[in-house]
Scaffold this active site. Sequence first.
Site, PDB file in Angstrom:
ATOM      1  N   LYS A 197       0.769  -1.115   0.191  1.00  0.00           N
ATOM      2  CA  LYS A 197       0.012   0.150  -0.082  1.00  0.00           C
ATOM      3  C   LYS A 197       0.927   1.287  -0.045  1.00  0.00           C
ATOM      4  O   LYS A 197       1.354   1.551   0.957  1.00  0.00           O
ATOM      5  CB  LYS A 197      -1.009  -0.072   1.141  1.00  0.00           C
ATOM      6  N   GLY A 250       5.769   5.680   8.247  1.00  0.00           N
ATOM      7  CA  GLY A 250       4.977   6.770   8.282  1.00  0.00           C
ATOM      8  C   GLY A 250       5.267   7.514   9.405  1.00  0.00           C
ATOM      9  O   GLY A 250       6.088   7.496  10.400  1.00  0.00           O
ATOM     10  N   SER A 251       4.127   8.516   9.618  1.00  0.00           N
ATOM     11  CA  SER A 251       4.147   9.321  10.841  1.00  0.00           C
ATOM     12  C   SER A 251       3.994   8.742  12.185  1.00  0.00           C
ATOM     13  O   SER A 251       3.164   7.669  12.409  1.00  0.00           O
ATOM     14  CB  SER A 251       3.104  10.410  10.558  1.00  0.00           C
ATOM     15  N   THR A 252       4.342   9.160  13.013  1.00  0.00           N
ATOM     16  CA  THR A 252       4.304   8.753  14.611  1.00  0.00           C
ATOM     17  C   THR A 252       2.660   8.410  14.805  1.00  0.00           C
ATOM     18  O   THR A 252       2.193   7.635  15.235  1.00  0.00           O
ATOM     19  CB  THR A 252       5.079   9.374  15.543  1.00  0.00           C
ATOM     20  N   GLU A 253       1.980   9.734  14.439  1.00  0.00           N
ATOM     21  CA  GLU A 253       0.584   9.625  14.961  1.00  0.00           C
ATOM     22  C   GLU A 253      -0.072   8.700  14.182  1.00  0.00           C
ATOM     23  O   GLU A 253      -0.716   7.867  14.715  1.00  0.00           O
ATOM     24  CB  GLU A 253       0.284  11.119  14.279  1.00  0.00           C
ATOM     25  N   GLY A 255       1.178   5.722  12.739  1.00  0.00           N
ATOM     26  CA  GLY A 255       1.731   4.475  13.555  1.00  0.00           C
ATOM     27  C   GLY A 255       0.918   3.978  14.620  1.00  0.00           C
ATOM     28  O   GLY A 255       0.690   2.610  14.919  1.00  0.00           O
ATOM     29  N   GLU A 272       8.189   1.879  11.472  1.00  0.00           N
ATOM     30  CA  GLU A 272       9.102   3.003  11.332  1.00  0.00           C
ATOM     31  C   GLU A 272       8.560   4.251  11.320  1.00  0.00           C
ATOM     32  O   GLU A 272       8.017   4.685  10.169  1.00  0.00           O
ATOM     33  CB  GLU A 272       9.962   2.762   9.819  1.00  0.00           C
ATOM     34  N   CYS A 306      12.941  10.713   6.771  1.00  0.00           N
ATOM     35  CA  CYS A 306      12.744  10.473   7.992  1.00  0.00           C
ATOM     36  C   CYS A 306      13.800  10.832   9.117  1.00  0.00           C
ATOM     37  O   CYS A 306      13.471  11.288  10.239  1.00  0.00           O
ATOM     38  CB  CYS A 306      12.061   9.110   8.189  1.00  0.00           C
ATOM     39  N   GLU A 404       8.561  17.460  14.007  1.00  0.00           N
ATOM     40  CA  GLU A 404       8.846  16.817  12.765  1.00  0.00           C
ATOM     41  C   GLU A 404       8.198  17.907  11.678  1.00  0.00           C
ATOM     42  O   GLU A 404       7.087  18.130  11.561  1.00  0.00           O
ATOM     43  CB  GLU A 404       8.675  15.585  12.439  1.00  0.00           C
TER      44      GLU A 404
END
Length: 500
Positions: A197, A250-253, A255, A272, A306, A404
Amino acid sequence: MANTTQTADKSYVLSDKTRQFLSGPPKRLLIGGNWVEPASGETFRAVNPATEETLAYVAQAGASDVDAAVAAARRVFDSGAWSRANPHARSRTLVRIAELIEADAAHLAELIVLDNGKTLREARKEVQNVVDSYLYYAGWPTKIYGETNPSSDDVFNYTLVEPAGVCVAIVPWNAPLLGGSMEAGPALACGNSFILKPGEQASLASVRLGELMLEAGLPPGVFTLLTGEGSVTGAALAEHPDVDTVAFTGSTEVGKRVLAASVGSLKRVHLELGGKSPVLVLGDADLDLAIRDSAKGIFALQGQVCCATSRAFVHRSVYDEFVAGMVEAADAVRLGQPLDEETTMGPLITGVQRDRVCGYIEAGKREGAVARAGGDTAKNGPGYFVPPTIFADAHNGMTISQEEIFGPVLTVIPFDDLEDAVGQGNGTIYGLAAAVYTQDISRANALVKRLRAGTVWVNNTLTLDMIAPFGGTKQSGFGRKRGKQSIEHYTSLKTVFVRF
Ligand code: NAD
């Protein structure tokens, strides 16, 4: 104030192959070895971030497409056509994939530039890294084995290292071909059925990758491509009960959302996530090197990396010189159309991302940091361009130092006390990477131990290699990818006892 050069919009002639690729009907989903339209018939726009023009339309996979794809992937997995294929045959197929990508490199690089906005040079390098990645993982199928254990005398105990099953990778747009390939290589080497994806902001290179996977002779259903929005396609994959593993980049949010969605079926999840990586420049550093590398660390891919080194902590004795060097480096950037060979920095990926980055630049100025280069947030469209920005007189508590930005914005912070610099370097929610510049190797080694990061570079920045593990600590995620660590993610260990 920096005066970054804007390169002229010279006309670049696209290859026939690329023009043909873009002129066809909407791009479809690859499910069970066939290119199919999504059940809903919905598509979304692939946009050129340098011109804001529509490149193509791409299928939006919905929940029923995800169900069909997972079922097809499971069927071929259970058939053993790939999961139990001879390891030498799997190796040869991976080599074939690498060869096909290499033969298609110019076309793939054009697609990456058009869809993502990185420069041609960066796109060519990405394709080369992808080729190397498949070749590296082509060496693995014949080297994945278990062990025998000295169990009791009446049993023979051994382990089998088996493919994990139906494996999903949800990846972002910043490395449109490498992000998915870095997962596909090890997943296929281990014998899994693999579902990709890609980031919806740049999925065209993944469509071409799907075509090449079929050409390489993978059994139908072993490689699946589901394009679409994250909140629809990604979310349906993350919570699907018949998916065994999810590798999320992708982003922490997001994730955190993927992890929460995986709980229902207790999938193995690998995250990651984002970063706010520090670079520490000590008073004895080779300053030219530190400046050159710091420019690469924050300007490569327009800062949409990243592990971009977005905070520089610089000893006060060399602070002014460092800032002046970074301003010079920003001045030397040639911002412009990324297909122009002279361009060294292209646009950001979307208008949303441009506005987000500009919002951070405004916040930096509001909070008292001084933009010594860039700082301009005017919309100079078409194209989502933001000039490289160097903030001096900053401190680690500022929004621009904590969050970030994912753009070409560096915060430079002076330090007097190294202990304090280490504390500040570690002082964000992230822990992806860090860099240290000093000529004192003992001090460097001591600092390496103190920095809370998955990767630490000494006198270099952004060095990555497919053979070396990569991943984060703290809210930059968990698990490691690349090297043998990816093989561990994509396999399951089975313990066997045989009575004599
Ligand atoms: P993102 O988190 O918005 O999206 C990443 C992927 O997740 C995309 O494919 C997206 O469609 C999908 N997604 C979005 N919402 C989802 C949901 N609810 N469920 C499942 N999937 C969903 O990130 P982005 O803005 O595309 O990429 C930038 C971020 O990625 C940055 O934070 C960057 O640091 C991070 N990144 C990390 C690494 C790494 O290796 N650590 C590498 C590249 C990028």
